[in-house]
Design a protein around this motif. Structure first.
Motif, PDB file in Angstrom:
ATOM      1  N   GLU A   1      -7.214   8.794  -2.630  1.00 54.39           N
ATOM      2  CA  GLU A   1      -6.265   8.199  -1.180  1.00 54.39           C
ATOM      3  C   GLU A   1      -6.941   7.692  -0.512  1.00 54.39           C
ATOM      4  O   GLU A   1      -7.506   6.799  -0.036  1.00 54.39           O
ATOM      5  CB  GLU A   1      -6.333   9.389  -0.455  1.00 54.39           C
ATOM      6  CG  GLU A   1      -5.788  10.880  -1.697  1.00 54.39           C
ATOM      7  CD  GLU A   1      -6.255  12.524  -0.002  1.00 54.39           C
ATOM      8  OE1 GLU A   1      -6.888  12.330   0.765  1.00 54.39           O
ATOM      9  OE2 GLU A   1      -6.215  13.138  -0.454  1.00 54.39           O
ATOM     10  N   VAL A   2      -5.438   6.542  -0.523  1.00 49.78           N
ATOM     11  CA  VAL A   2      -5.374   5.240   0.133  1.00 49.78           C
ATOM     12  C   VAL A   2      -4.723   5.092   1.648  1.00 49.78           C
ATOM     13  O   VAL A   2      -3.997   5.534   1.533  1.00 49.78           O
ATOM     14  CB  VAL A   2      -4.432   3.946  -0.695  1.00 49.78           C
ATOM     15  CG1 VAL A   2      -4.896   2.310  -0.329  1.00 49.78           C
ATOM     16  CG2 VAL A   2      -5.241   4.031  -1.947  1.00 49.78           C
TER      17      VAL A   2
ATOM     18  N   SER B   1      -3.434  -0.029 -10.496  1.00 52.78           N
ATOM     19  CA  SER B   1      -3.065   0.554  -9.112  1.00 52.78           C
ATOM     20  C   SER B   1      -1.408  -0.578  -8.603  1.00 52.78           C
ATOM     21  O   SER B   1      -1.199  -0.512  -8.105  1.00 52.78           O
ATOM     22  CB  SER B   1      -3.510   0.566  -7.867  1.00 52.78           C
ATOM     23  OG  SER B   1      -4.316   2.352  -8.909  1.00 52.78           O
TER      24      SER B   1
ATOM     25  N   PHE C   1     -10.593   4.176   0.921  1.00 48.64           N
ATOM     26  CA  PHE C   1     -10.045   4.988  -0.181  1.00 48.64           C
ATOM     27  C   PHE C   1     -11.089   6.197  -0.303  1.00 48.64           C
ATOM     28  O   PHE C   1     -11.965   5.639   0.365  1.00 48.64           O
ATOM     29  CB  PHE C   1      -9.415   4.435  -1.113  1.00 48.64           C
ATOM     30  CG  PHE C   1     -10.727   4.130  -2.465  1.00 48.64           C
ATOM     31  CD1 PHE C   1     -11.184   4.781  -2.817  1.00 48.64           C
ATOM     32  CD2 PHE C   1     -11.406   2.641  -1.659  1.00 48.64           C
ATOM     33  CE1 PHE C   1     -12.519   4.807  -3.805  1.00 48.64           C
ATOM     34  CE2 PHE C   1     -12.746   2.569  -2.548  1.00 48.64           C
ATOM     35  CZ  PHE C   1     -13.751   3.586  -3.712  1.00 48.64           C
TER      36      PHE C   1
ATOM     37  N   ARG D   1       0.661   4.149  -3.121  1.00 43.49           N
ATOM     38  CA  ARG D   1      -0.169   5.818  -2.445  1.00 43.49           C
ATOM     39  C   ARG D   1       1.735   6.747  -3.340  1.00 43.49           C
ATOM     40  O   ARG D   1       1.166   7.274  -3.696  1.00 43.49           O
ATOM     41  CB  ARG D   1       1.049   5.954  -0.846  1.00 43.49           C
ATOM     42  CG  ARG D   1      -0.608   4.984  -0.445  1.00 43.49           C
ATOM     43  CD  ARG D   1      -0.546   5.799   1.235  1.00 43.49           C
ATOM     44  NE  ARG D   1      -1.309   5.192   2.103  1.00 43.49           N
ATOM     45  CZ  ARG D   1      -0.675   4.186   2.838  1.00 43.49           C
ATOM     46  NH1 ARG D   1       0.289   3.827   2.786  1.00 43.49           N
ATOM     47  NH2 ARG D   1      -2.015   3.467   3.376  1.00 43.49           N
ATOM     48  N   SER D   2       2.833   5.737  -3.407  1.00 44.99           N
ATOM     49  CA  SER D   2       3.822   6.621  -4.120  1.00 44.99           C
ATOM     50  C   SER D   2       3.771   6.421  -5.997  1.00 44.99           C
ATOM     51  O   SER D   2       3.552   7.624  -6.558  1.00 44.99           O
ATOM     52  CB  SER D   2       5.232   5.795  -4.105  1.00 44.99           C
ATOM     53  OG  SER D   2       5.024   4.623  -4.298  1.00 44.99           O
TER      54      SER D   2
ATOM     55  N   LEU E   1       0.904  -1.133  -0.024  1.00 44.29           N
ATOM     56  CA  LEU E   1       0.011  -0.040   0.126  1.00 44.29           C
ATOM     57  C   LEU E   1       1.065   0.911  -0.147  1.00 44.29           C
ATOM     58  O   LEU E   1       0.313   2.432  -0.577  1.00 44.29           O
ATOM     59  CB  LEU E   1      -1.339   0.327   1.449  1.00 44.29           C
ATOM     60  CG  LEU E   1      -2.080  -0.836   1.488  1.00 44.29           C
ATOM     61  CD1 LEU E   1      -2.639  -1.120   2.383  1.00 44.29           C
ATOM     62  CD2 LEU E   1      -3.217  -0.838  -0.272  1.00 44.29           C
ATOM     63  N   GLU E   2       1.880   0.857   0.695  1.00 40.75           N
ATOM     64  CA  GLU E   2       3.136   2.559   0.517  1.00 40.75           C
ATOM     65  C   GLU E   2       3.532   2.512  -1.148  1.00 40.75           C
ATOM     66  O   GLU E   2       3.510   3.769  -0.749  1.00 40.75           O
ATOM     67  CB  GLU E   2       4.427   1.881   1.817  1.00 40.75           C
ATOM     68  CG  GLU E   2       5.355   3.527   1.435  1.00 40.75           C
ATOM     69  CD  GLU E   2       4.467   4.501   2.234  1.00 40.75           C
ATOM     70  OE1 GLU E   2       4.849   5.564   1.880  1.00 40.75           O
ATOM     71  OE2 GLU E   2       3.382   4.686   3.229  1.00 40.75           O
TER      72      GLU E   2
ATOM     73  N   ARG F   1      -1.912  12.119  -6.389  1.00 35.49           N
ATOM     74  CA  ARG F   1      -2.330  13.269  -5.216  1.00 35.49           C
ATOM     75  C   ARG F   1      -3.323  14.010  -5.589  1.00 35.49           C
ATOM     76  O   ARG F   1      -4.146  14.474  -4.762  1.00 35.49           O
ATOM     77  CB  ARG F   1      -0.847  13.473  -4.333  1.00 35.49           C
ATOM     78  CG  ARG F   1      -0.028  12.738  -3.477  1.00 35.49           C
ATOM     79  CD  ARG F   1       0.605  13.018  -2.754  1.00 35.49           C
ATOM     80  NE  ARG F   1       1.896  12.576  -1.823  1.00 35.49           N
ATOM     81  CZ  ARG F   1       2.485  12.381  -0.913  1.00 35.49           C
ATOM     82  NH1 ARG F   1       2.950  13.850  -0.918  1.00 35.49           N
ATOM     83  NH2 ARG F   1       3.902  11.645  -0.450  1.00 35.49           N
TER      84      ARG F   1
ATOM     85  N   CYS G   1       0.145   7.111  -7.268  1.00 31.53           N
ATOM     86  CA  CYS G   1      -0.430   7.366  -7.374  1.00 31.53           C
ATOM     87  C   CYS G   1      -0.172   8.966  -7.392  1.00 31.53           C
ATOM     88  O   CYS G   1       0.398   9.450  -6.737  1.00 31.53           O
ATOM     89  CB  CYS G   1      -1.824   7.368  -6.087  1.00 31.53           C
ATOM     90  SG  CYS G   1      -2.463   5.599  -6.203  1.00 31.53           S
TER      91      CYS G   1
END
Length: 533
Positions: free
Chosen positions: A171-172, A292, A199, A161-162, A157-158, A166, A164
């Motif tokens: 936003e997860v 994703s 999310f 997020r990178s 998940l980290e 922003r 995606c």
């Protein structure tokens, strides 16, 4: 002076000349003409009155005919509606009678006839031995699996997020573990870990949930579901013109900051909405999440020495972790939308494979409240209570019967729901380790009655017995109960197959348990370790 006298004389002379008495014979015919004109006018008026009365009578007759016709049509509509309802009711009752007759015939055809939970032959020592062996192996191995899965999910998940954006992407948030693995009653493979991943939309948007029990926009057949509207911050603020009027550079809105007014945000397609609407689409969300997660794993795959595969294109986040040794762990990452500030979530899909409602309706999951309810009872039941052992045995029997006779409507979730109902209606002192046999009969007996009635209510929805300390949202607590067996009411063949499956479980229970206890004792068969890391 002389001019003024002359003007006065001229006025007097003009008045005398224009006086009517000087010409008495010129207007002698006017009264006769007036009388004749008045007579014609009275005659015409009488004629108009007769025509008006005639028209009024015709209008009244027409209105009365229309009223008679409308009332007759209304009576006919009510009559045929009543007839149709009676016919439909008779047909449905005939279907129910046929279904019950078919079920009785199926039960009579079985050797030994119908079996009830009270007729089962269960040895208390064998049950205890079975539970002890399962608990010893599963508790240790499940802890190891959860630790591994949580670490992998954090990294994944980290990385997600990178990758995606922003400003435009969703936003997860942090994952939440649910299901048997995180409720400590997992008993047989394969090892499956279910993680829900909340999310939210990018700023300045937010989700507005519409539930079946509080909105008239949800169809009646969508119980337990809702829609999610993507709303822009300030869009529904009444009395504020900053978003629709040009205030100028020297004006300041005290409700919204400048960035909120100037930022238009992503378009509906980027917000994963259904076409030409502002309603969040499950299909779009699952497609976005699948892409994703694939990108996220590609960025971190070099750090691990195992393989991650997507099990299904229809279920986003359904992963299979395969180690070099051949061991497998199934991981379900499920994108969800949190219901306001509660522990209830609208899920995109269920890991069990249930189809769920059509897009754009999202089913509501109360799995976190169910996990908290099990924790609530664990603190109040006697030490080494048998409630989870009863659920383990029931789930084990259901799974083994499924392996023998094929897929069934009954699922582990149905069994957990039954256990929660029994826990809520039984004294806490009755769940001691020595009472495993009668409590297992209570669980199977409750399921037996639910099948006969074709009614198994959701444990958390509309249930006043749920402790208030769990803080279940009031709108859910006060909602009408949801029947998890509704499909059995509508599908006769499915009901017959489910009853047959349950009858086989009751008949084979003692044999199946006795068969696998020696294997557990000898180490030749381990329900948990077969597919561990």
């Amino acid at each position: 002076m002389q001019g003024a006298v002359a003007r006065v004389c001229m006025v007097v002379a003009a008045a005398i000349l224009n006086h009517p008495l000087l010409f008495p014979q010129e207007n002698t015919t006017l009264p006769e003409q007036d009388e004749e004109l008045m007579a014609r006018m009275r005659e015409h008026e009488e004629k108009l009155e007769r025509e008006q009365a005639k028209l009024e009578n015709e209008i009244l007759e027409l209105e009365s005919k229309q009223e008679e016709r409308a009332s007759r049509d209304a009576y006919m509509w009510y009559f045929w509606s009543s007839v149709s309802f009676v016919i439909f009711f008779v047909i449905e009752m005939c279907k129910v009678d046929l279904a019950e007759t078919e079920i009785r015939n199926l039960e009579d055809e079985e050797d030994g006839g119908s079996v009830t939970p009270t007729m089962m032959v269960l040895d208390k020592d064998i049950l205890r031995n079975f539970c002890d062996k399962c608990s010893y192996s599963s508790a240790h191995e499940n802890w190891k699996v959860r630790e591994f899965v949580e670490g992998l999910a954090d990294d994944l998940l980290e990385s997600l997020r990178s990758v995606c954006d922003r400003d435009t992407d969703m936003e997860v948030g942090d994952f939440v573990g649910i299901g048997s693995m995180f409720e400590s009653w997992k008993v047989c493979g394969p090892l499956v870990c279910d993680l829900i991943v909340p999310f939210s939309p990018p700023h300045p948007h937010f989700f507005q949930c519409q539930m079946w029990c509080s909105s008239n926009k949800i169809p009646l057949d969508m119980q337990g579901s809702g829609r999610i509207k993507v709303t822009r911050f300030g869009e529904n603020d009444e009395g504020c013109l900053c978003g629709s009027a040009n205030m100028g550079d020297d004006m300041l809105c005290l409700l919204h900051c400048t960035t909120d007014r100037q930022s238009t945000g992503p378009n509906p397609d980027e917000l994963l909405c259904s076409k030409n609407t502002d309603i969040l689409s499950k299909d779009q969300v699952m497609k976005w999440f699948q892409i994703s997660v694939t990108k996220a794993w590609g960025r971190i795959s070099h750090k691990y020495d195992f393989q991650v595969l997507f099990r299904s294109l229809d279920a986003a986040g359904a992963l299979k972790v395969r180690f070099r040794s051949g061991k497998v762990i199934l991981l379900n990452l499920i994108p969800v939308v949190q219901l306001e500030d509660t522990d209830a979530y609208f899920v995109s899909h269920f890991p069990s494979g249930w189809d769920g409602p059509p897009d754009p309706f999202w089913p509501l999951s109360l799995a976190v409240y169910e996990r908290n309810l099990l924790k609530y009872f664990a603190k109040r039941l006697p030490q080494n209570s048998c409630h989870l052992h009863c659920l383990q045995i029931a789930a084990f029997l259901n799974r083994k019967q499924t392996e023998l006779t094929g897929k069934s409507f009954l699922s582990s979730y149905h069994l957990k729901t039954v256990l929660l109902h029994v826990l809520l209606s039984t004294k806490t002192t009755a769940w001691g380790a020595e009472n495993i046999e009668p409590r297992l009969r209570d669980v199977l007996g409750f399921l037996h009655r639910s099948l006969l009635e074709k009614r198994l209510h959701h444990a958390m929805v509309g249930n006043s017995k749920v402790p208030e300390v769990l803080q279940v949202p009031g709108v859910i607590r006060k909602a009408e109960p949801i029947n998890l067996f509704r499909s059995l009411v509508l599908q006769r063949e499915l009901y017959a197959a489910t009853v047959r499956h349950f009858q086989e479980i009751l008949k084979n229970a003692s044999i199946v348990i006795q068969e696998y206890v020696p294997r557990l004792s000898n180490g030749g068969f381990n329900l948990s370790l077969d597919e561990s890391i």
